[in-house]
Scaffold this active site. Structure first.
Site, PDB file in Angstrom:
ATOM      1  CD  GLU A 193     -55.027  -5.246   1.687  1.00  0.00           C
ATOM      2  OE1 GLU A 193     -56.256  -5.149   1.700  1.00  0.00           O
ATOM      3  OE2 GLU A 193     -54.320  -4.799   0.760  1.00  0.00           O
ATOM      4  CG  ASP A 215     -63.017  -7.506  -2.564  1.00  0.00           C
ATOM      5  OD1 ASP A 215     -61.930  -7.029  -2.961  1.00  0.00           O
ATOM      6  OD2 ASP A 215     -63.336  -7.566  -1.365  1.00  0.00           O
TER       7      ASP A 215
END
Lengths: 407, 272
Positions: B54, B65
């Site tokens: 990824e 995040d």
């Protein structure tokens, strides 16, 4: 889905019609939406469900109006600024005195509403973001009023710039959480509040301070601020016996402006609505906050709207002398009204806002917030070109005591 | 055009399933710690067990995040990384590796580039899947046709807070694998697994036949031993990136990443 598309089309075709007003699914044309991580979707749906339920609840409405009257100090006056009008020469200028709300700004209209809702929903903890600190202070106050625990996320740069608001929040029992990620200002405070919310969705209510963010915030915050426009409409009819020719308000995220504009949307043929963005040091300098005027369409903080961004869609920092207008995004409903031409959006430079700040202080003995000074500065440009039978209403969204330290 | 055949990502899972093994899916940010450093990191993971990689296009405001990926995104942006550089990097990687690549980025990066143009360029570069944390089902629907046109897997998220009806709807729109979020929270290192994760994975297995990859918060073999029986793969990002962030030098960091990858992959490939 098909049904929604039909509805969307209908809403698009008749902005001023009732379809649009009752259109509560979070889209304003193509703007708005819920561009958020999956984990937040259920919390937003829960909030949406509860908001639309309590919005119609008689007891909730009674409680809210009780606090708006006895705690916030509503209705706020609509004041004819005669000396200012004479000095500028031309139109008659009225000020909607949101600066007289408890804590000195319109922000409290929204936080009292949302914290009351949070309590009804059985949430235990309140979180909020703040830039200049006005929304943080207003949330801390509402949390104290309803006896709830409150955390306010604030960029470390803003903590330094707005120390008196930090002291106020702490006095009212809120915990101020320093955000040192990204640009260390409002946009990062929102990011961090959202990240925190993701980890505590079950028992925590996020009080967003403007008509931005994912659905239902833009709709809900607007509804809590619409009281400004409702009062204004009644007051101007009582005083002048007619509607105004212009309504002028500053636009950062856009809550005070949408609050005063909204009840006049049906009259937009006769009442011109003008939103004033932060021109900062000039558009060419790239140091400004004019997202509607000079940003691009994009997705920011959970909604599709206009945003200041670079060639690859990275969000750019905004700039304004006024901390409340220092935000790279803007509410999606404003994006829609811009596209439909319902509201005209202009900008005012820092220097022009400062001049208006001084003018109102000396003429009327009213010290306006730097944010509101943008609306006043645009008024100063417009009023002299109009006849004295014309009426301008300016939303004086906040008082300027907070700005004196930074002058 | 979508041809109904298995995608390269789906083929990886099919092959592993036959052997009762699980996929190792590391996440790295393109341009971190530098563009060259990214290539070395990719190669290290590719040669030491990664089944799918990824790759993140850095974004200025990464909502989903935690601190580690915020930091790597910031460093990558300071290194001047942009969407075109990421596509060119993948073109370069494709000359020597056919390991499936899924791009992770926030939707504004894609929208601003032009959704159709982005997907076309991604396909041409050799991207196999897209992971967009801020494009939930409601919003994805308007953009679905772009994905079908280029036949790139749309990898969607399932979270602990998603209702059963919602999970079915997500499974109906998702291709490649379902990205199962193991925590109520953002990305970042945690040391344990909440027991509700196993029920969550069991429920998902009843709803869909799509591969399930678990991510967010995974960092050690104990966690992976606990959950590997209930999913088809794991996604590990923050732990790998933090090995580099904390290392004395890039080379020593890279060595640690290699050892970590080998160790984790052994757990995932040991038959249950």
């Amino acid at each position: 889905m098909k049904k929604d598309e039909k509805k969307l089309k209908k809403a698009n075709s008749s902005f001023r019609g009732k379809e649009y007003r009752s259109y509560g699914n979070g889209y304003f044309g193509t703007f708005g939406g819920i561009y958020v991580p999956e984990i937040l979707v259920s919390a937003l749906k829960e909030l949406e469900k509860n908001y639309f339920k309590y919005k119609k609840d008689k007891k909730f409405k009674e409680e809210l109006s009780f606090y708006l009257k006895n705690y916030v100090g509503r209705p706020t006056p609509l004041y004819y600024a005669e000396r200012l009008s004479n000095r500028l020469g031309g139109a008659r200028i009225y000020l909607k005195r949101e600066d007289l709300c408890h804590l000195g700004a319109h922000k409290i209209n929204n936080t009292v509403g949302q914290v009351l809702l949070a309590r009804k929903m059985g949430k235990k903890f309140i979180i909020a973001e703040t830039g200049a600190g006005q929304h943080g202070v207003a949330t801390a106050a509402a949390a104290a009023l309803f006896n709830m625990s409150c955390k306010v996320f604030m960029g470390s740069k803003d903590i330094k710039r707005q120390s008196s608001n930090v002291i106020k929040m702490k006095l009212m029992g809120a915990e101020v959480i320093e955000v040192s990620s990204g640009s260390k200002t409002l946009k990062d405070a929102v990011n961090e509040a959202l990240r925190y919310w993701v980890s505590r969705v079950d028992d925590t209510y996020y009080v967003l301070g403007s008509v931005v963010g994912p659905h239902p915030y833009p709709t809900m915050v607007r509804d809590f601020q619409v009281i400004i426009g409702k009062e204004t409409k009644k007051q101007i009819m009582d005083i002048e016996g007619r509607l105004p020719d212009y309504i002028i308000a500053c636009v950062g995220g856009g809550s005070n402006s949408i609050g005063i504009f909204y009840p006049f949307l049906d009259d937009a043929d006769s009442v011109k609505l003008i939103g004033v963005e932060a021109g900062g040091k000039g558009i060419k300098s790239k140091k400004h906050g004019a997202s509607l005027g000079y940003g691009d369409k994009g997705i920011f903080h959970g909604a599709f709207s206009y945003v200041l961004q670079d060639d690859y869609g990275q969000i750019e920092e905004a700039y304004s002398i006024s901390a409340g207008l220092d935000y790279p995004g803007v509410g999606p409903e404003h994006a829609y009204m811009k596209e439909k031409g319902i509201v005209k959006y202009e900008y005012i430079l820092d220097s022009e806002a400062l001049e208006a700040f001084n003018t109102l202080s000396i003429c009327e003995g009213i010290i306006p917030a730097y944010e509101s000074s943008h609306a006043l500065a645009y008024t100063a440009k417009l009023a002299p070109s109009l006849d004295s039978d014309k009426v301008i209403i300016v939303n004086l969204s906040g008082r300027g005591d907070k700005d004196i330290d930074n002058k | 055009m979508y041809d109904g055949k298995d995608s390269p990502i789906e083929r990886v899972f099919k092959k592993l399933r036959k052997n009762n093994q699980k996929a190792f899916i590391p996440f790295i940010t393109c341009g971190f710690p530098s563009l060259d450093g990214f290539f070395s990191l990719f190669e290290t993971l590719d040669k030491n067990g990664a089944d799918i990689i990824e790759v993140g296009i850095p974004f200025s405001d990464p909502l989903a995040d935690g601190p580690v990926i915020q930091t790597t995104s910031k460093i990558a942006l300071e290194n001047g990384i942009n969407t075109d550089i990421v596509f060119n990097s993948i073109i370069k990687i494709r000359k020597s590796s056919d390991t499936p690549i899924a791009i992770m980025t926030y939707f504004n990066t894609i929208y601003h580039y032009g959704t159709g143009r982005f997907l076309k360029k991604a396909k041409e570069a050799g991207v196999n899947g897209l992971i967009i944390p801020d494009l939930p089902l409601e919003e994805f629907t308007s953009y679905r046709s772009y994905f079908n046109q280029v036949n790139i897997d749309n990898i969607m998220f399932a979270s602990l807070t998603s209702s059963k009806e919602r999970l079915s709807a997500i499974a109906g729109q998702c291709r490649g694998f379902i990205y199962c979020v193991s925590v109520k929270g953002v990305t970042g290192i945690r040391n344990s697994i909440s027991p509700e994760v196993i029920d969550f994975l069991k429920n998902l297995k009843e709803i869909t036949t799509l591969p399930l990859a678990l991510g967010f918060g995974l960092s050690n073999r104990e966690q992976i031993n606990q959950i590997k029986g209930y999913c088809d793969g794991v996604i590990i990002g923050s732990k790998i990136l933090s090995l580099l962030l904390e290392a004395r030098s890039f080379n020593s960091g890279l060595k640690e990443v290699k050892n970590f990858a080998l160790d984790i992959n052994k757990v995932l490939k040991d038959r249950i």
